[in-house]
Scaffold this active site. Sequence first.
Site, PDB file in Angstrom:
ATOM      1  N   CYS A 145       0.926  -1.280  -0.125  1.00  0.00           N
ATOM      2  CA  CYS A 145       0.043  -0.184   0.047  1.00  0.00           C
ATOM      3  C   CYS A 145       1.025   1.403  -0.033  1.00  0.00           C
ATOM      4  O   CYS A 145       1.424   1.718   1.047  1.00  0.00           O
ATOM      5  CB  CYS A 145      -0.931  -0.098   1.192  1.00  0.00           C
ATOM      6  SG  CYS A 145      -1.944   1.517   1.367  1.00  0.00           S
TER       7      CYS A 145
ATOM      8  N   CYS B  94      -0.513   4.160   2.162  1.00  0.00           N
ATOM      9  CA  CYS B  94      -0.347   4.051   3.311  1.00  0.00           C
ATOM     10  C   CYS B  94       1.029   4.055   4.033  1.00  0.00           C
ATOM     11  O   CYS B  94       1.593   4.746   4.927  1.00  0.00           O
ATOM     12  CB  CYS B  94      -0.732   2.516   3.802  1.00  0.00           C
ATOM     13  SG  CYS B  94      -2.307   1.904   3.231  1.00  0.00           S
ATOM     14  N   ASP B  95       2.013   3.720   3.254  1.00  0.00           N
ATOM     15  CA  ASP B  95       3.418   3.734   3.493  1.00  0.00           C
ATOM     16  C   ASP B  95       4.417   4.375   2.876  1.00  0.00           C
ATOM     17  O   ASP B  95       5.541   4.572   3.411  1.00  0.00           O
ATOM     18  CB  ASP B  95       3.899   1.960   3.587  1.00  0.00           C
ATOM     19  CG  ASP B  95       3.063   1.119   4.604  1.00  0.00           C
ATOM     20  OD1 ASP B  95       2.756   1.552   5.532  1.00  0.00           O
ATOM     21  OD2 ASP B  95       2.707  -0.228   4.234  1.00  0.00           O
TER      22      ASP B  95
HETATM   23  C1  FAD Z   1       0.163  -3.695   5.658  1.00  0.00           C
HETATM   24  C2  FAD Z   1      -1.010  -2.747   5.585  1.00  0.00           C
HETATM   25  C3  FAD Z   1      -0.952  -1.521   6.097  1.00  0.00           C
HETATM   26  C4  FAD Z   1      -1.848  -0.430   5.953  1.00  0.00           C
HETATM   27  N1  FAD Z   1      -1.796   0.672   6.303  1.00  0.00           N
HETATM   28  C5  FAD Z   1      -2.884   1.530   6.170  1.00  0.00           C
HETATM   29  C6  FAD Z   1      -2.667   2.856   6.828  1.00  0.00           C
HETATM   30  O1  FAD Z   1      -1.454   3.213   7.260  1.00  0.00           O
HETATM   31  N2  FAD Z   1      -3.704   3.747   6.810  1.00  0.00           N
HETATM   32  C7  FAD Z   1      -5.073   3.210   6.282  1.00  0.00           C
HETATM   33  O2  FAD Z   1      -5.916   4.057   6.326  1.00  0.00           O
HETATM   34  N3  FAD Z   1      -5.079   1.947   5.739  1.00  0.00           N
HETATM   35  C8  FAD Z   1      -4.203   1.048   5.739  1.00  0.00           C
HETATM   36  N4  FAD Z   1      -4.206  -0.244   5.092  1.00  0.00           N
HETATM   37  C9  FAD Z   1      -5.370  -0.318   4.246  1.00  0.00           C
HETATM   38  C10 FAD Z   1      -6.435  -0.957   5.725  1.00  0.00           C
HETATM   39  O3  FAD Z   1      -6.029  -1.756   6.403  1.00  0.00           O
HETATM   40  C11 FAD Z   1      -7.880  -1.438   4.847  1.00  0.00           C
HETATM   41  O4  FAD Z   1      -8.348  -0.587   4.010  1.00  0.00           O
HETATM   42  C12 FAD Z   1      -8.836  -1.644   6.067  1.00  0.00           C
HETATM   43  O5  FAD Z   1      -8.360  -2.346   7.103  1.00  0.00           O
HETATM   44  C13 FAD Z   1     -10.015  -2.165   5.460  1.00  0.00           C
HETATM   45  O6  FAD Z   1     -10.896  -2.259   6.382  1.00  0.00           O
HETATM   46  P1  FAD Z   1     -12.099  -3.495   6.306  1.00  0.00           P
HETATM   47  O7  FAD Z   1     -12.948  -3.238   7.260  1.00  0.00           O
HETATM   48  O8  FAD Z   1     -12.948  -3.245   5.098  1.00  0.00           O
HETATM   49  O9  FAD Z   1     -11.735  -4.824   6.010  1.00  0.00           O
HETATM   50  P2  FAD Z   1     -10.221  -5.469   6.967  1.00  0.00           P
HETATM   51  O10 FAD Z   1      -9.449  -4.666   7.686  1.00  0.00           O
HETATM   52  O11 FAD Z   1      -9.668  -6.158   5.629  1.00  0.00           O
HETATM   53  O12 FAD Z   1     -11.010  -6.643   7.722  1.00  0.00           O
HETATM   54  C14 FAD Z   1     -11.659  -7.670   7.205  1.00  0.00           C
HETATM   55  C15 FAD Z   1     -12.272  -8.465   8.404  1.00  0.00           C
HETATM   56  O13 FAD Z   1     -13.372  -9.623   8.018  1.00  0.00           O
HETATM   57  C16 FAD Z   1     -13.020 -10.828   8.562  1.00  0.00           C
HETATM   58  N5  FAD Z   1     -13.585 -11.684   7.672  1.00  0.00           N
HETATM   59  C17 FAD Z   1     -13.316 -12.039   6.373  1.00  0.00           C
HETATM   60  N6  FAD Z   1     -14.264 -12.934   5.900  1.00  0.00           N
HETATM   61  C18 FAD Z   1     -14.947 -13.343   6.913  1.00  0.00           C
HETATM   62  C19 FAD Z   1     -15.863 -14.511   7.084  1.00  0.00           C
HETATM   63  N7  FAD Z   1     -16.088 -15.309   5.946  1.00  0.00           N
HETATM   64  N8  FAD Z   1     -16.254 -14.608   8.109  1.00  0.00           N
HETATM   65  C20 FAD Z   1     -15.921 -13.950   9.323  1.00  0.00           C
HETATM   66  N9  FAD Z   1     -15.081 -12.824   9.237  1.00  0.00           N
HETATM   67  C21 FAD Z   1     -14.665 -12.664   7.994  1.00  0.00           C
HETATM   68  C22 FAD Z   1     -11.595 -10.835   8.718  1.00  0.00           C
HETATM   69  O14 FAD Z   1     -11.094 -11.675   9.852  1.00  0.00           O
HETATM   70  C23 FAD Z   1     -11.493  -9.367   9.352  1.00  0.00           C
HETATM   71  O15 FAD Z   1     -11.596  -9.078  10.435  1.00  0.00           O
HETATM   72  C24 FAD Z   1      -3.150  -1.196   5.261  1.00  0.00           C
HETATM   73  C25 FAD Z   1      -3.420  -2.237   4.938  1.00  0.00           C
HETATM   74  C26 FAD Z   1      -2.404  -3.297   4.726  1.00  0.00           C
HETATM   75  C27 FAD Z   1      -2.346  -4.821   4.349  1.00  0.00           C
END
Ligand code: FAD
Length: 316
Positions: A140, A143-144
């Site tokens: 990302c 992000c980084d």
């Molecule tokens: C290494 C890294 C660094 C990042 N740094 C930043 C940053 O500095 N700033 C920023 O804004 N964004 C950052 N991001 C991006 C950010 O993490 C994502 O945009 C954000 O987490 C998305 O949130 P979400 O809630 O949609 O999903 P996610 O955070 O992906 O969470 C998905 C959730 O769904 C659950 N899940 C999936 N399938 C199922 C299922 N079938 N049953 C039950 N649970 C399930 C998983 O266990 C998880 O808890 C980073 C991403 C990465 C990978």
Amino acid sequence: MSDTIEKVKCLIIGSGPAGYTAAIYAARANMAPVLYQGTQPGGQLTTTNEVENFPGYPDGITGPEMMIELQKQAERFDTDVRNGWITKVDFSGDVHKVWVNDEKEIHCETVIISTGASAKYLGLESEQKYLKLGGGVSACAVCDGFFYRNQEVVIVGAGDSACEEAHYLSKLCKKVTMLVRRDEFRASKIMAARVKNTENISILFNTETDEVLGDEQVVTGVRVFNNKTNVKHDIPATGFFVAIGHKPNTDIFKDYLKLDETGYIINVPGTSKTNVDGVFVSGDAADHVYRQAVTAAGTGCMAALDAERYLAAKEH
Ligand SMILES: Cc1cc2nc3c(=O)[nH]c(=O)nc-3n(C[C@H](O)[C@H](O)[C@H](O)COP(=O)(O)OP(=O)(O)OC[C@H]3O[C@@H](n4cnc5c(N)ncnc54)[C@H](O)[C@@H]3O)c2cc1C
């Protein structure tokens, strides 16, 4: 299968910023939300050390700490946060059926999908090593990228997102080397041209990653090879960015919800509504453009409000 079927007003699937934010709003609207965390409690942010761009943390915060705080905030309003993986759904009737760990059956009035997406990596041992160490591998740029200001970085990828990320990095970094596996970009002409015309981006076609080099703590370079000549050479770099796409965690919904060709859930524009009444989506599961914690949280809020309004309209 269990004999007793639980009835739930609002079921939230996923415990990233989208899921917990949906929970905070749903709980405060008396919807008694039940949230299943899945196998990655806290979501993608638990894999990163520093989050510096989420509003409200002027000194930054680690990803795991931030997600614990979000969970606490959701639980403060009595969200029922549970361990469990949703393995199957049936959205064909008025009541939305969901199965946890292939056993427990839940009947839901509303479902908020916040299952996120997973970044794809090359799968090289050295890449995974420095990714786990938090030592210079990232998927990302937004992000980084900031952590690599005035430094030299390498980015892998050939699509529109890769070009966009390379261009973003070029504004922060001294030099960006872009590795493209084929002899041309997959990206649109306009995106490819933008990258080609940027002075501090150097593009290596027919070039793949052999190994991410490092000093056992942080990345120091990338060994690449030309896939036509097999000639290898090392590129000094402190950051290795992988921009080869994401996989949304949406497979279990594909029989009921409209997905795009990559698997992102298609929402009604400007809302969190899906093609099934009472089923809403938030966060990266529907977002191939922004993919940030704050946008995930924002759409989590939208999903809870849309769910609340859906229930209110049904009651009247
Ligand atoms: C290494 C890294 C660094 C990042 N740094 C930043 C940053 O500095 N700033 C920023 O804004 N964004 C950052 N991001 C991006 C950010 O993490 C994502 O945009 C954000 O987490 C998305 O949130 P979400 O809630 O949609 O999903 P996610 O955070 O992906 O969470 C998905 C959730 O769904 C659950 N899940 C999936 N399938 C199922 C299922 N079938 N049953 C039950 N649970 C399930 C998983 O266990 C998880 O808890 C980073 C991403 C990465 C990978």
